[in-house]
Enzyme design. Structure first.
Site, PDB file in Angstrom:
ATOM      1  N   GLU A 233       3.923   1.298   1.037  1.00  0.00           N
ATOM      2  CA  GLU A 233       4.998   1.891   1.139  1.00  0.00           C
ATOM      3  C   GLU A 233       5.381   2.053   2.872  1.00  0.00           C
ATOM      4  OE1 GLU A 233       5.116   5.306  -1.098  1.00  0.00           O
ATOM      5  OE2 GLU A 233       4.927   4.329  -2.833  1.00  0.00           O
ATOM      6  N   GLU A 336       2.680  -1.517  -7.732  1.00  0.00           N
ATOM      7  CA  GLU A 336       2.371   0.034  -8.065  1.00  0.00           C
ATOM      8  C   GLU A 336       3.572   0.823  -8.977  1.00  0.00           C
ATOM      9  OE1 GLU A 336       0.904   2.727  -4.891  1.00  0.00           O
ATOM     10  OE2 GLU A 336       2.003   4.431  -5.854  1.00  0.00           O
TER      11      GLU A 336
END
Length: 485
Positions: A233, A336
């Site tokens: 991220e 994810e």
């Protein structure tokens, strides 16, 4: 001259034989003599990947508009499948260690056994700490720019033993990729592993070397690493471990540091995944990195998550397809996803499973080669998590009672992972009504796998159509089916 002619004839004969062999080995898929095994998971029932029908194909007449049909065209194939799995984080491993030996074996079988469970073939783990760790830590002493103190002793307590056991149950082989959440604090602009910050340019080289140190250490433990993602991220400033990279910063780190360092260390064969964040900005990240030949040569593909886009009400599945369209030589990997905001009263909330099935079908139909869930196991609090970011997992363990709780998400994932095997090819699949969504894969052993989801609140009867053959199947409301034939 005679020798040349003879050699030429031999070459022509060899070529003709090889072409004949290819044709023999590439026989078109046929439904002749094949049964359709139907496996169903349905809301408000006891059906959980249960064999509910064994059907036969018959001649197909022209479908009408009043019928609902799923059309599978085996002549049109697309991406090669690498696997489905989840992450063994510190949290998963710590919860696992608190269970009795029989419950530990149950968990391993439930995920990694093809016969007793859902046959996971893909795995992710974290490079030092993430939010799903009991605390922040690294593998070096603070300030050790030369990485002389690097060791993975922390992981030997819980994580490495669990990963080894999982690999053993999976048959001795699993595709494992690893991701960092943040460099050590001294390497960052905010001098903190948490709260975002950026990697200081003076530490680009040692941080790149850190990945190779990790790979080397794990492989010495007998755990092969298939690939890495550059940063989990990279556009999120989180209260947990996080580090921000613009698209240009990630591109330059990859082409000037990480790629060359990996090659020099002998790890040029490891797959490097860029982005590893949500679907919303994945196209811009792909454009910047994949359009640069020097960066693109190191990048195997792009990873993505589902969080912000799903929370916003539009999962943005089309963005995955647009990257696939723009950069067809690069791979797409779901790295994810989980259901956020843990609430024990919602263990059996059916919508959580539906979210998984919906995402998996659309992601695969847009070119995704593999799909990775987040934590495979969490406790009765949705943790442990050192910053209170508690979430759902497909299976929870109540460590007070040694009880395992299987959620709908586990079964929805299983409808894919148990039946679609690595090296399968996705096959063209369409539906005639929006009540249903579907995807298909042809396994290397010749078995076709079609997954069908009923998005409506009504029972649906549909035709599974392949060429001039079809069979009639019924699916319950809010249900998912896997068809094996």
């Amino acid at each position: 001259m005679r020798k040349i002619i003879t050699s030429t004839l031999v070459l022509i004969s060899i070529f003709a034989f090889s072409q004949q062999k290819i044709k023999l080995e590439s026989k078109p898929f046929s439904t002749k003599g094949k049964k359709v095994q139907v496996y169903t998971t349905a809301e408000n029932s006891d059906l959980r990947i249960s064999n509910t029908d064994n059907l036969e194909f018959s001649e197909l007449k022209q479908p009408t508009e009043t019928q609902i049909s799923v059309f599978v065209n085996p002549q049109k194939t697309f991406q090669t499948f690498i696997g489905i799995g989840g992450a063994i984080t510190d949290a998963s491993a710590e919860v696992f260690a608190k269970l009795s030996l029989d419950k530990q074996q149950e968990i391993l079988n439930a995920y990694y056994s093809k016969d007793k469970g859902i046959g996971y073939s893909l795995m992710r783990t974290n490079i030092h700490s993430c939010d799903f760790s009991s605390g922040s830590y690294t593998y070096i002493k603070e300030g050790d720019k030369a990485l002389n103190t690097f060791n993975i002793d922390h992981d030997r307590q819980f994580r490495i033993p669990m990963i080894k056991k999982a690999i053993a149950v999976a048959g001795g082989k699993i595709t494992l990729f690893v991701s960092p959440w943040s460099p050590p604090a001294f390497m960052k602009s905010n001098n903190n592993m948490l709260q975002g910050g950026t990697l200081l340019t003076e530490f680009y080289q040692p941080w790149a070397k850190y990945y190779t140190k990790f790979i080397n250490a794990y492989e010495k433990e007998g755990i092969p690493i298939w690939g890495i993602s550059i940063e989990n991220e990279p556009m999120a400033t989180q209260k947990w471990e996080s580090c921000v990279y613009t698209a240009e910063e990630e591109r330059d780190f990859l082409k000037n540091y990480l790629g060359p360092v990996m090659e020099k260390a002998g790890y040029g064969n490891k797959k490097i995944i860029v982005w590893d964040h949500n679907r919303d900005l994945m196209n811009q990240r792909a454009n910047v990195i994949f359009s640069d030949p020097e960066a693109a040569k190191y990048a195997w593909g792009i990873g993505f998550h589902w969080y912000e886009t799903w929370a916003g009400g539009n999962p943005m599945f089309e963005n995955v397809g647009k990257v696939n369209e723009a950069f067809p030589t690069k791979n797409l990997l779901f790295t994810e996803g989980c259901v956020e905001r843990f609430d024990a009263s919602k263990y059996q909330l059916w919508a959580n499973g539906v979210r998984y099935g919906t995402s998996m079908i659309h992601d695969f139909n847009n070119g995704t080669v593999g799909w990775t869930d987040w934590n495979i196991l969490l406790d009765q609090n949705g943790g442990p998590n050192h910053v209170g970011n508690y979430c759902f997992a497909p299976i929870h363990a109540d460590t007070r009672t040694n009880e395992l709780i299987y959620t709908p998400s586990y079964y929805y994932i299983g409808h894919f992972s148990k039946f679609i095997r690595p090296n399968a090819k996705r096959v063209s699949t369409t539906v005639s009504r929006s009540d249903l969504i579907s995807t298909s894969f042809l396994n290397a052993n010749g078995k076709m796998i079609t997954i069908v989801m009923n998005q409506s609140k009504e029972k649906v009867i549909y035709n599974l159509c392949i060429g001039n053959q079809a069979t009639k199947i019924s699916i319950y409301p809010n249900a998912i089916q896997t068809l094996v034939y």
